[in-house]
Design a protein around this motif. Structure first.
Motif, PDB file in Angstrom:
ATOM      1  N   ALA A  66       0.833  -1.207   0.000  1.00 50.86           N
ATOM      2  CA  ALA A  66       0.000   0.000   0.000  1.00 50.86           C
ATOM      3  C   ALA A  66       0.866   1.254   0.000  1.00 50.86           C
ATOM      4  CB  ALA A  66      -0.928  -0.010   1.214  1.00 50.86           C
TER       5      ALA A  66
ATOM      6  N   MET B 283      -5.479   0.820  -2.149  1.00 55.23           N
ATOM      7  CA  MET B 283      -4.845  -0.254  -1.380  1.00 55.23           C
ATOM      8  C   MET B 283      -4.672   0.146   0.085  1.00 55.23           C
ATOM      9  SD  MET B 283      -2.001  -1.674  -4.087  1.00 55.23           S
ATOM     10  CE  MET B 283      -1.572  -3.022  -3.006  1.00 55.23           C
ATOM     11  N   LEU B 284      -4.431   1.425   0.341  1.00 60.14           N
ATOM     12  CA  LEU B 284      -4.295   1.900   1.717  1.00 60.14           C
ATOM     13  C   LEU B 284      -5.635   1.809   2.447  1.00 60.14           C
ATOM     14  CD1 LEU B 284      -2.407   3.119   3.824  1.00 60.14           C
ATOM     15  CD2 LEU B 284      -3.043   5.384   2.985  1.00 60.14           C
TER      16      LEU B 284
END
Length: 444
Positions: free
Chosen positions: A370, A430-431
């Motif tokens: 991420a 993704m984070l």
């Protein structure tokens, strides 16, 4: 007013004894004991005042004017800084906000004034804390009472509708039986109407059950929210607190709680941390007045007048400057949410502020992935959305990881749940996924 005879000590004692003996038979034992304990501070008390004083048994107990200052017994106890007296009077039902003395102070605002005049005296601070706790409890009880009254009103309305429908069905059946001449003409009605009535009653019963279920769910949720916010308020110290400042800080916690599950989960986690605390200055744009100097997560030393927020991992405390005329509410919320997230993650994983445990190699790999995405996309993110670029510009790897882990809560606190999540899905998906799959479950 009862006057002392300065020339004759025995006469003074007789007057004092007569003052309290005059009301001894009409008061509960514990109340008379308290009056006797306080008698040294009530020299100007009139026998007539005590004769008219009712035994403490309601929310108005201990609230009649009993001294030359126009205050109540609770005012006297607060002014003397006697916590034992304050606790006894509150236990008897005395109100911290109902009555004012001749200067216009309620017991609560008088306690705030005494703390301002005696900033180093912890006794006055303890008295103020006791009064605030009772004031918060009274407010919560009133809100709960209003909510329950609304619930009962909805239930009564549903019951009245059911009775009206049943009466209409009974009237129709009675008319069919009593009017034989209309039996044939109304035969169709005779067969169809009761069925419609039964279906209508069944539908109303279903609606009523759903209403009751919804009311119960709302009641549980509201109680949980109120309880969480009250616990956070008890962990919060407000510089030069006033009723307006207290109301604003409570509004700040309420907005964070209602914003998104990403922010409400932080409050739920931190409310049970006994060592956690918050200090807020509502009158400044920087934390210099509450944190003159600090060292950030990169190890750099700053003075408090250079920043408006600091998450102190060593003290387990957040310092916040919240001057509304200088910052927009969204900015204050996002910075506050970031600091809360950084401390919660630090306490959750015990890994210097990183969002994963030392032995959890799977979470480490997912977060590194991420981070790589955030670094690669930072130049493509519009400059008006600076949270990612601020995070990756931290000077040490630890600083970048700890700051980037808090980015999801900054987004929702600033832009709201819907827009904030949409922006993250576009900027750093993704984070967001890492936070929801790895951090959020552990906070719950």
């Amino acid at each position: 007013m009862a006057q002392r005879n300065n020339g004759n000590p025995s006469t003074n004692r007789e007057i004092e004894n007569a003052l309290f003996e005059a009301v001894r038979k009409g008061f509960p034992v514990e109340y008379v004991d308290l009056l006797l304990e306080m008698r040294g501070y009530l020299d100007e008390l009139r026998v007539e005042d005590l004769k008219e004083e009712k035994a403490p048994s309601t929310a108005h107990s201990g609230s009649r004017k009993v001294s030359s200052s126009g205050g109540t017994l609770l005012h006297v106890a607060v002014r003397r800084g006697n916590l034992a007296w304050v606790d006894k009077l509150l236990g008897m039902g005395a109100s911290p906000t109902l009555h004012r003395d001749i200067e216009g102070y309620t017991p609560l605002t008088l306690a705030e004034r005494m703390v301002e005049l005696n900033p180093l005296d912890n006794t006055y601070k303890a008295v103020l804390s006791a009064l605030r706790r009772v004031a918060v409890e009274v407010t919560s009880i009133r809100s709960g009472k209003e909510f329950l009254e609304n619930v009962l009103a909805e239930i009564r309305t549903c019951q009245e509708q059911m009775r009206d429908n049943q009466k209409a069905g009974n009237d129709l059946i009675r008319e069919l039986v009593e009017n034989n001449a209309l039996m044939v003409v109304r035969m169709e009605t005779l067969f169809t109407t009761p069925l419609r009535i039964l279906k209508s009653l069944e539908s109303h019963a279903t609606d009523l059950k759903q209403t009751v279920d919804i009311i119960k769910i709302r009641s549980d949720v509201d109680h949980e929210k109120t309880n969480c916010i009250n616990k956070m308020m008890l962990k919060t110290m407000i510089k030069n607190a006033t009723l307006d400042k207290i109301a604003y800080v409570k509004e700040l916690y309420t907005n964070l709680y209602e914003c998104d599950v990403l922010t409400s989960s932080l409050l739920h986690y931190l409310q049970s941390d006994d060592s956690f605390g918050v200090i807020i200055d509502c009158t400044s744009a920087n934390i210099g007045g509450i944190k003159p100097q600090y060292k950030n997560i990169d190890g750099e030393v700053f003075t408090g007048d250079k920043d408006s927020i600091f998450a102190d991992r060593e003290e387990n405390r957040v310092y916040l400057a919240a001057l509304r005329t200088y910052f927009r509410d969204e900015i204050i919320m996002s910075r506050f949410a970031r600091a809360l997230a950084m401390l919660a993650i630090n306490n959750l994983y015990h890994n210097e502020g990183r969002p994963y445990s030392v032995e959890d190699k799977g979470s480490l790999a997912a977060f590194q992935e991420a981070m790589a995405e955030a670094v690669a996309k930072r130049k493509k993110i519009p400059k008006s959305y600076k949270y990612v670029s601020w995070a990756v510009r931290m000077k040490t790897p630890l600083g970048r990881e700890a700051r980037l882990a808090a980015v999801p809560v900054e987004y929702v606190a600033n832009f709201g749940s819907v827009q904030g999540r949409e922006l993250m899905k576009d900027h750093v998906p993704m984070l967001l996924r890492f936070y929801e799959e790895n951090v959020l479950p552990k906070l719950h």
